[in-house]
Design an enzyme around this catalytic site. Structure first.
Site, short mmCIF file in Angstrom:
data_model
loop_
_atom_site.label_atom_id
_atom_site.label_comp_id
_atom_site.label_asym_id
_atom_site.label_seq_id
_atom_site.Cartn_x
_atom_site.Cartn_y
_atom_site.Cartn_z
N TYR A 85 -0.88 -10.15 1.54
CA TYR A 85 -0.27 -9.77 2.83
C TYR A 85 1.20 -9.91 3.21
O TYR A 85 2.21 -8.91 3.62
CB TYR A 85 -1.54 -9.53 4.56
CG TYR A 85 -1.32 -9.05 5.65
CD1 TYR A 85 -1.51 -7.74 6.27
CD2 TYR A 85 -0.02 -9.15 6.64
CE1 TYR A 85 -1.81 -7.32 6.85
CE2 TYR A 85 0.05 -9.06 7.45
CZ TYR A 85 -0.71 -8.08 7.69
OH TYR A 85 0.12 -7.29 8.95
N TRP A 101 -0.31 4.07 3.62
CA TRP A 101 0.43 2.44 3.66
C TRP A 101 -0.60 2.44 4.32
O TRP A 101 -1.53 0.58 3.54
CB TRP A 101 1.46 2.05 5.56
CG TRP A 101 0.91 0.75 5.28
CD1 TRP A 101 0.77 0.16 6.53
CD2 TRP A 101 2.35 0.19 4.74
NE1 TRP A 101 1.28 -1.57 6.38
CE2 TRP A 101 2.02 -1.27 5.52
CE3 TRP A 101 2.75 -0.45 3.74
CZ2 TRP A 101 2.97 -3.22 5.37
CZ3 TRP A 101 3.38 -1.59 2.99
CH2 TRP A 101 3.29 -2.56 3.68
N TRP A 102 -1.70 2.85 5.15
CA TRP A 102 -3.48 1.80 5.53
C TRP A 102 -3.58 2.61 3.81
O TRP A 102 -5.14 0.44 3.62
CB TRP A 102 -3.76 2.76 6.50
CG TRP A 102 -3.72 2.83 8.29
CD1 TRP A 102 -2.81 1.65 8.85
CD2 TRP A 102 -4.21 4.18 8.83
NE1 TRP A 102 -3.03 2.39 10.02
CE2 TRP A 102 -3.40 2.90 10.13
CE3 TRP A 102 -4.98 4.79 9.04
CZ2 TRP A 102 -3.23 3.59 11.06
CZ3 TRP A 102 -5.26 5.55 9.84
CH2 TRP A 102 -4.49 4.92 11.39
N HIS A 133 4.39 -6.49 3.75
CA HIS A 133 5.27 -7.28 4.81
C HIS A 133 7.02 -7.46 4.65
O HIS A 133 7.55 -6.65 5.19
CB HIS A 133 4.68 -7.43 6.11
CG HIS A 133 3.58 -6.46 6.52
ND1 HIS A 133 1.99 -6.81 5.92
CD2 HIS A 133 3.89 -5.72 7.48
CE1 HIS A 133 1.25 -5.71 6.30
NE2 HIS A 133 2.38 -5.21 7.48
N TYR A 152 8.66 -4.74 16.21
CA TYR A 152 7.26 -5.45 15.83
C TYR A 152 7.09 -6.95 15.00
O TYR A 152 8.21 -7.11 14.55
CB TYR A 152 7.82 -4.36 15.58
CG TYR A 152 5.84 -4.38 14.85
CD1 TYR A 152 4.71 -4.86 14.92
CD2 TYR A 152 5.09 -2.11 14.20
CE1 TYR A 152 3.87 -4.96 14.09
CE2 TYR A 152 4.73 -1.93 13.89
CZ TYR A 152 3.09 -2.98 13.89
OH TYR A 152 1.87 -2.87 13.57
#
Length: 104
Positions: free
Chosen positions: A18, A76-77, A22, A41
């Site tokens: 993960y 992306w999801w 990112h 963000y």
């Protein structure tokens, strides 16, 4: 600016992947976040529980919600779905957090 905080749920043993994904966030994904009013963000991980805590500042709720309809966001999801708890459309299961204190 609207401040939003939320939590998401990482699958066990997926934290490293993960984070790596990112760190290499696609330029197109960065652009869609910015073009939909997202600023500052951040995502934090509680390693004891695998709960991810997100914070983002948005220009408007309506503009921010439109991001879900973009092809790059859907891509992306799909890319991230194996790593976390997701809904039927592969969007991350996300629980909004209520702001109880703010000091500027």
């Amino acid at each position: 600016m609207i401040r939003k905080a939320f939590k998401m749920y990482l699958n066990p043993r997926c934290a490293k992947t993960y984070e790596e994904r990112h760190q290499k966030l696609w330029p197109e994904m960065k652009e869609v976040i910015r073009s939909h009013g997202g600023h500052n963000y951040s995502i934090f991980l509680d390693e004891d529980t695998n709960v991810l805590y997100g914070y983002v500042e948005v220009e408007s709720e309506e503009k921010w919600q439109e991001i879900a309809k973009t092809p790059i966001n859907k891509k992306w999801w799909d890319y991230m779905a194996p790593l976390m708890r997701v809904n039927a459309d592969n969007s991350p299961v996300q629980d909004d957090l209520r702001n109880v204190f703010y000091l500027s």
